[in-house]
Design a protein around this motif. Structure first.
Motif, PDB file in Angstrom:
ATOM      1  N   PRO A 201       0.833  -1.209   0.000  1.00  0.00           N
ATOM      2  CA  PRO A 201       0.000   0.000   0.000  1.00  0.00           C
ATOM      3  C   PRO A 201       0.864   1.253   0.000  1.00  0.00           C
ATOM      4  O   PRO A 201       2.096   1.191   0.004  1.00  0.00           O
ATOM      5  CB  PRO A 201      -0.794  -0.136   1.297  1.00  0.00           C
ATOM      6  N   ASP A 202       0.210   2.407   0.024  1.00  0.00           N
ATOM      7  CA  ASP A 202       0.922   3.681  -0.047  1.00  0.00           C
ATOM      8  C   ASP A 202       1.943   3.837   1.074  1.00  0.00           C
ATOM      9  O   ASP A 202       3.044   4.336   0.854  1.00  0.00           O
ATOM     10  CB  ASP A 202      -0.070   4.845   0.004  1.00  0.00           C
ATOM     11  N   ARG A 203       1.595   3.430   2.282  1.00  0.00           N
ATOM     12  CA  ARG A 203       2.476   3.638   3.430  1.00  0.00           C
ATOM     13  C   ARG A 203       3.448   2.481   3.640  1.00  0.00           C
ATOM     14  O   ARG A 203       4.290   2.537   4.520  1.00  0.00           O
ATOM     15  CB  ARG A 203       1.641   3.838   4.695  1.00  0.00           C
ATOM     16  N   MET A 204       3.327   1.416   2.885  1.00  0.00           N
ATOM     17  CA  MET A 204       4.168   0.238   3.030  1.00  0.00           C
ATOM     18  C   MET A 204       4.122  -0.305   4.455  1.00  0.00           C
ATOM     19  O   MET A 204       5.116  -0.833   4.980  1.00  0.00           O
ATOM     20  CB  MET A 204       5.609   0.526   2.610  1.00  0.00           C
ATOM     21  N   ASP A 205       2.969  -0.210   5.094  1.00  0.00           N
ATOM     22  CA  ASP A 205       2.808  -0.771   6.433  1.00  0.00           C
ATOM     23  C   ASP A 205       2.208  -2.169   6.387  1.00  0.00           C
ATOM     24  O   ASP A 205       2.114  -2.849   7.409  1.00  0.00           O
ATOM     25  CB  ASP A 205       1.949   0.140   7.313  1.00  0.00           C
ATOM     26  N   ARG A 206       1.795  -2.600   5.196  1.00  0.00           N
ATOM     27  CA  ARG A 206       1.276  -3.939   5.021  1.00  0.00           C
ATOM     28  C   ARG A 206       1.940  -4.588   3.812  1.00  0.00           C
ATOM     29  O   ARG A 206       2.396  -3.907   2.897  1.00  0.00           O
ATOM     30  CB  ARG A 206      -0.242  -3.922   4.830  1.00  0.00           C
ATOM     31  N   LEU A 207       1.977  -5.910   3.845  1.00  0.00           N
ATOM     32  CA  LEU A 207       2.517  -6.680   2.728  1.00  0.00           C
ATOM     33  C   LEU A 207       1.384  -7.517   2.152  1.00  0.00           C
ATOM     34  O   LEU A 207       0.746  -8.292   2.870  1.00  0.00           O
ATOM     35  CB  LEU A 207       3.650  -7.591   3.222  1.00  0.00           C
ATOM     36  N   GLY A 208       1.128  -7.307   0.861  1.00  0.00           N
ATOM     37  CA  GLY A 208       0.067  -8.047   0.203  1.00  0.00           C
ATOM     38  C   GLY A 208       0.612  -9.072  -0.767  1.00  0.00           C
ATOM     39  O   GLY A 208       1.631  -8.849  -1.420  1.00  0.00           O
ATOM     40  N   PHE A 209      -0.078 -10.202  -0.841  1.00  0.00           N
ATOM     41  CA  PHE A 209       0.227 -11.219  -1.844  1.00  0.00           C
ATOM     42  C   PHE A 209      -0.910 -11.200  -2.858  1.00  0.00           C
ATOM     43  O   PHE A 209      -2.007 -11.708  -2.588  1.00  0.00           O
ATOM     44  CB  PHE A 209       0.373 -12.590  -1.186  1.00  0.00           C
ATOM     45  N   LEU A 210      -0.646 -10.596  -3.990  1.00  0.00           N
ATOM     46  CA  LEU A 210      -1.644 -10.401  -5.029  1.00  0.00           C
ATOM     47  C   LEU A 210      -1.772 -11.654  -5.878  1.00  0.00           C
ATOM     48  O   LEU A 210      -0.762 -12.197  -6.353  1.00  0.00           O
ATOM     49  CB  LEU A 210      -1.247  -9.206  -5.901  1.00  0.00           C
ATOM     50  N   LYS A 211      -3.011 -12.114  -6.100  1.00  0.00           N
ATOM     51  CA  LYS A 211      -3.281 -13.203  -7.027  1.00  0.00           C
ATOM     52  C   LYS A 211      -4.211 -12.672  -8.107  1.00  0.00           C
ATOM     53  O   LYS A 211      -5.361 -12.318  -7.823  1.00  0.00           O
ATOM     54  CB  LYS A 211      -3.908 -14.393  -6.300  1.00  0.00           C
ATOM     55  N   HIS A 212      -3.705 -12.595  -9.313  1.00  0.00           N
ATOM     56  CA  HIS A 212      -4.479 -12.002 -10.394  1.00  0.00           C
ATOM     57  C   HIS A 212      -5.764 -12.793 -10.637  1.00  0.00           C
ATOM     58  O   HIS A 212      -5.743 -14.009 -10.839  1.00  0.00           O
ATOM     59  CB  HIS A 212      -3.640 -11.947 -11.675  1.00  0.00           C
ATOM     60  N   GLY A 213      -6.892 -12.066 -10.582  1.00  0.00           N
ATOM     61  CA  GLY A 213      -8.187 -12.669 -10.860  1.00  0.00           C
ATOM     62  C   GLY A 213      -8.819 -13.398  -9.701  1.00  0.00           C
ATOM     63  O   GLY A 213      -9.913 -13.950  -9.843  1.00  0.00           O
ATOM     64  N   SER A 214      -8.183 -13.415  -8.527  1.00  0.00           N
ATOM     65  CA  SER A 214      -8.771 -14.068  -7.363  1.00  0.00           C
ATOM     66  C   SER A 214      -8.338 -13.346  -6.097  1.00  0.00           C
ATOM     67  O   SER A 214      -7.520 -12.429  -6.143  1.00  0.00           O
ATOM     68  CB  SER A 214      -8.372 -15.544  -7.312  1.00  0.00           C
ATOM     69  N   LYS A 215      -8.875 -13.772  -4.967  1.00  0.00           N
ATOM     70  CA  LYS A 215      -8.595 -13.092  -3.714  1.00  0.00           C
ATOM     71  C   LYS A 215      -7.186 -13.400  -3.214  1.00  0.00           C
ATOM     72  O   LYS A 215      -6.753 -14.556  -3.189  1.00  0.00           O
ATOM     73  CB  LYS A 215      -9.616 -13.499  -2.656  1.00  0.00           C
ATOM     74  N   GLY A 216      -6.494 -12.348  -2.800  1.00  0.00           N
ATOM     75  CA  GLY A 216      -5.165 -12.498  -2.241  1.00  0.00           C
ATOM     76  C   GLY A 216      -5.188 -12.419  -0.733  1.00  0.00           C
ATOM     77  O   GLY A 216      -6.247 -12.497  -0.096  1.00  0.00           O
ATOM     78  N   THR A 217      -4.019 -12.264  -0.139  1.00  0.00           N
ATOM     79  CA  THR A 217      -3.897 -12.164   1.314  1.00  0.00           C
ATOM     80  C   THR A 217      -3.020 -10.976   1.662  1.00  0.00           C
ATOM     81  O   THR A 217      -2.261 -10.469   0.835  1.00  0.00           O
ATOM     82  CB  THR A 217      -3.286 -13.445   1.912  1.00  0.00           C
TER      83      THR A 217
ATOM     84  N   PHE B 180      -0.792  -8.952   5.179  1.00  0.00           N
ATOM     85  CA  PHE B 180      -0.275  -9.042   6.534  1.00  0.00           C
ATOM     86  C   PHE B 180       0.163  -7.661   6.999  1.00  0.00           C
ATOM     87  O   PHE B 180       0.656  -6.856   6.205  1.00  0.00           O
ATOM     88  CB  PHE B 180       0.923  -9.999   6.602  1.00  0.00           C
ATOM     89  N   ASP B 181      -0.032  -7.411   8.292  1.00  0.00           N
ATOM     90  CA  ASP B 181       0.477  -6.199   8.896  1.00  0.00           C
ATOM     91  C   ASP B 181       1.986  -6.384   9.100  1.00  0.00           C
ATOM     92  O   ASP B 181       2.417  -7.328   9.758  1.00  0.00           O
ATOM     93  CB  ASP B 181      -0.215  -5.947  10.238  1.00  0.00           C
ATOM     94  N   LEU B 182       2.785  -5.475   8.527  1.00  0.00           N
ATOM     95  CA  LEU B 182       4.230  -5.658   8.595  1.00  0.00           C
ATOM     96  C   LEU B 182       4.790  -5.437   9.997  1.00  0.00           C
ATOM     97  O   LEU B 182       5.785  -6.042  10.373  1.00  0.00           O
ATOM     98  CB  LEU B 182       4.923  -4.723   7.600  1.00  0.00           C
ATOM     99  N   ALA B 183       4.171  -4.551  10.759  1.00  0.00           N
ATOM    100  CA  ALA B 183       4.691  -4.271  12.098  1.00  0.00           C
ATOM    101  C   ALA B 183       4.523  -5.454  13.036  1.00  0.00           C
ATOM    102  O   ALA B 183       5.427  -5.810  13.798  1.00  0.00           O
ATOM    103  CB  ALA B 183       4.010  -3.034  12.678  1.00  0.00           C
ATOM    104  N   SER B 184       3.343  -6.091  12.984  1.00  0.00           N
ATOM    105  CA  SER B 184       3.050  -7.191  13.902  1.00  0.00           C
ATOM    106  C   SER B 184       3.233  -8.562  13.287  1.00  0.00           C
ATOM    107  O   SER B 184       3.403  -9.553  14.001  1.00  0.00           O
ATOM    108  CB  SER B 184       1.608  -7.067  14.413  1.00  0.00           C
ATOM    109  N   GLY B 185       3.166  -8.635  11.961  1.00  0.00           N
ATOM    110  CA  GLY B 185       3.217  -9.923  11.277  1.00  0.00           C
ATOM    111  C   GLY B 185       1.891 -10.645  11.254  1.00  0.00           C
ATOM    112  O   GLY B 185       1.786 -11.761  10.736  1.00  0.00           O
ATOM    113  N   ASP B 186       0.838 -10.003  11.818  1.00  0.00           N
ATOM    114  CA  ASP B 186      -0.472 -10.644  11.877  1.00  0.00           C
ATOM    115  C   ASP B 186      -1.209 -10.519  10.538  1.00  0.00           C
ATOM    116  O   ASP B 186      -1.010  -9.549   9.802  1.00  0.00           O
ATOM    117  CB  ASP B 186      -1.333  -9.993  12.964  1.00  0.00           C
ATOM    118  N   PRO B 187      -2.082 -11.488  10.234  1.00  0.00           N
ATOM    119  CA  PRO B 187      -2.904 -11.372   9.027  1.00  0.00           C
ATOM    120  C   PRO B 187      -3.764 -10.122   9.082  1.00  0.00           C
ATOM    121  O   PRO B 187      -4.212  -9.693  10.156  1.00  0.00           O
ATOM    122  CB  PRO B 187      -3.759 -12.642   9.065  1.00  0.00           C
TER     123      PRO B 187
END
Length: 446
Positions: free
Chosen positions: A334-350, A352-359
């Motif tokens: 995202p804009d602030r780079m506070d989360r890490l996303g795993f993008l899957k084209h055409g379907s739902k991704g996942t 995580f919060d980078l600070a805590s490591g929580d989903p």
């Protein structure tokens, strides 16, 4: 500056004066902005004296140097361009834009005009395009700004390679240096060079006299066995230079080179911290602004993801290896780079919060990832093949795996900022800009 020497692995890794639709990017409507669709930028962009300079590819595959007005995106001039001796994996060279006492100049490589030379280094008035001086060139990686001067490594394809430091107003040689050097940072008094040699080193020189101030071998930070063939990138944070050297497996010995991140003091070259055996992931910020890495063990197994503090090298947040999805994903931040996303084209991704490591919930998560995941080499005419354009980012809805339209402006960790202006090009090469007052910071390619 990003300098991969192999094909980039992305898996790892409306102008006010042009179209009269200022502020077309949704999130930048309150700031002066423009875009110029008349160019197809394939290099980084450089700025000096209120002028943006870049290398653009024409429809017939030839290159040109283009200069735009930073205030409104209007094309000021364009001239034929070429590359002579640059290695394809390094990407298309950008012009050097340098301010002088009488304004600013743009220095670029023109096609050779005569004789045994392969190209001509030409300096032009940044606003008018009027020629200031020329210098014949056999082979070079391209010009760079170094403080108040222009640095050019010459004869890079010959045994007598050297770097010359030129006065941007006259072309006069200020000092010379044997071997090849690339500018990683400079100011009015100092220039830091990466010396491209069997034992690469960071060296600091007095930019006006060429006097060596200090030298720090890269192996001192990352260990013996450095090979720059994998690529490198540098960025500055405060008074420190943060560097990254990518891994490379020798086709002859099958051995993996040393790699990782490290930081040195600009003042004396002292090593501040080191993070050996980590790879930089893409997209991500400059090593000096928002480095995100993955550790790699001796067996070549990748770990999780971690965002580092460029000042201390400490881990600011991480996602463990057990949380990384199996396959078929692309990184998205995202804009602030506070989360890490795993993008899957055409379907739902996942996500995580980078600070805590929580989903983190992905239902309303938006992230930036590469527009094209399988880039094609540029169809350049009369140039070596294998060159790629600098990559563009697109915004995605992680819940759907689809692009967001209309997208906002890409984040500052990607674009960087200079004097409040942020510049980027889209996947078609059109150049965009917004003056949102973002503090001067390095971007992914700067």
């Amino acid at each position: 500056m990003l300098r991969p020497l192999t094909k980039p692995s992305i898996a790892l890794v409306c102008a006010m004066a042009v179209t009269a639709c200022s502020g077309s990017d949704a999130a930048t409507a309150d700031f002066p902005s423009w875009h110029n669709t008349d160019v197809n930028a394939v290099s980084r962009m450089t700025v000096a004296g209120g002028v943006v300079a870049a290398t653009s590819m024409k429809p017939d595959g030839t290159l040109q140097t283009v200069a735009l007005d930073l205030r409104d995106g209007r094309t000021l001039w364009s001239k034929p361009a070429t590359m002579a001796g640059r290695l394809p994996g390094m990407g298309v060279s950008a012009p050097a834009a340098v301010e002088t006492g009488g304004g600013a100049v743009v220095v670029a490589l023109d096609p050779a005009r005569k004789g045994r030379w392969n190209a001509t280094l030409v300096a032009r008035d940044a606003r008018t395009g009027a020629q200031k001086w020329t210098r014949p060139v056999h082979s070079t990686f391209g010009p760079q700004r170094c403080g108040p001067y222009v640095c050019v490594s010459e004869n890079t394809a010959l045994s007598g390679a050297r770097m010359v430091v030129l006065d941007p107003a006259t072309g006069q040689v200020r000092w010379r240096l044997s071997g090849i050097g690339e500018v990683e940072w400079s100011d009015a008094g100092r220039v830091l060079l990466l010396r491209l040699a069997a034992d690469p080193a960071i060296e600091s020189y007095d930019v006006k006299t060429g006097k060596l101030q200090w030298q720090q071998p890269v192996a001192q930070a990352l260990g013996p066995g450095i090979d720059l063939s994998g690529g490198w990138a540098f960025g500055v944070t405060g008074d420190d230079l943060v560097g990254y050297v990518a891994p490379y497996t020798s086709p002859r010995t099958k051995k993996l080179s040393s790699f990782g991140l490290f930081s040195v003091k600009i003042s004396d070259g002292t090593v501040n911290w080191m993070r050996p055996s980590v790879v930089r992931v893409y997209p991500s910020g400059s090593p000096g602004y928002a480095p995100v890495v993955r550790p790699v063990d001796a067996g070549g197994v990748y770990g999780g993801f971690a965002r580092l503090d460029p000042v201390s090298g400490r881990v600011l947040g991480q996602v463990t290896a057990s949380d990384v999805p199996g396959s078929g994903w692309w990184l998205a931040f995202p804009d602030r780079m506070d989360r890490l996303g795993f993008l899957k084209h055409g379907s739902k991704g996942t996500a995580f919060d980078l600070a805590s490591g929580d989903p983190a919930p992905a239902d309303e998560e938006r992230g930036w990832s590469f527009c094209v995941t399988d880039p094609k080499p540029l169809p350049l005419k009369a140039q070596p093949q294998g060159f790629y354009s600098t990559a563009a980012l697109c915004q995605y809805d992680l819940a759907q795996g689809r692009r967001v339209a209309p997208a906002t402006a890409p984040p500052a960790w990607f674009t960087g900022s200079q004097d409040g202006w942020r510049l980027w090009h889209d996947e078609k090469g059109a150049i965009h800009a917004v003056n949102d007052g973002t503090p001067t910071t390095p971007g992914m390619y700067s």
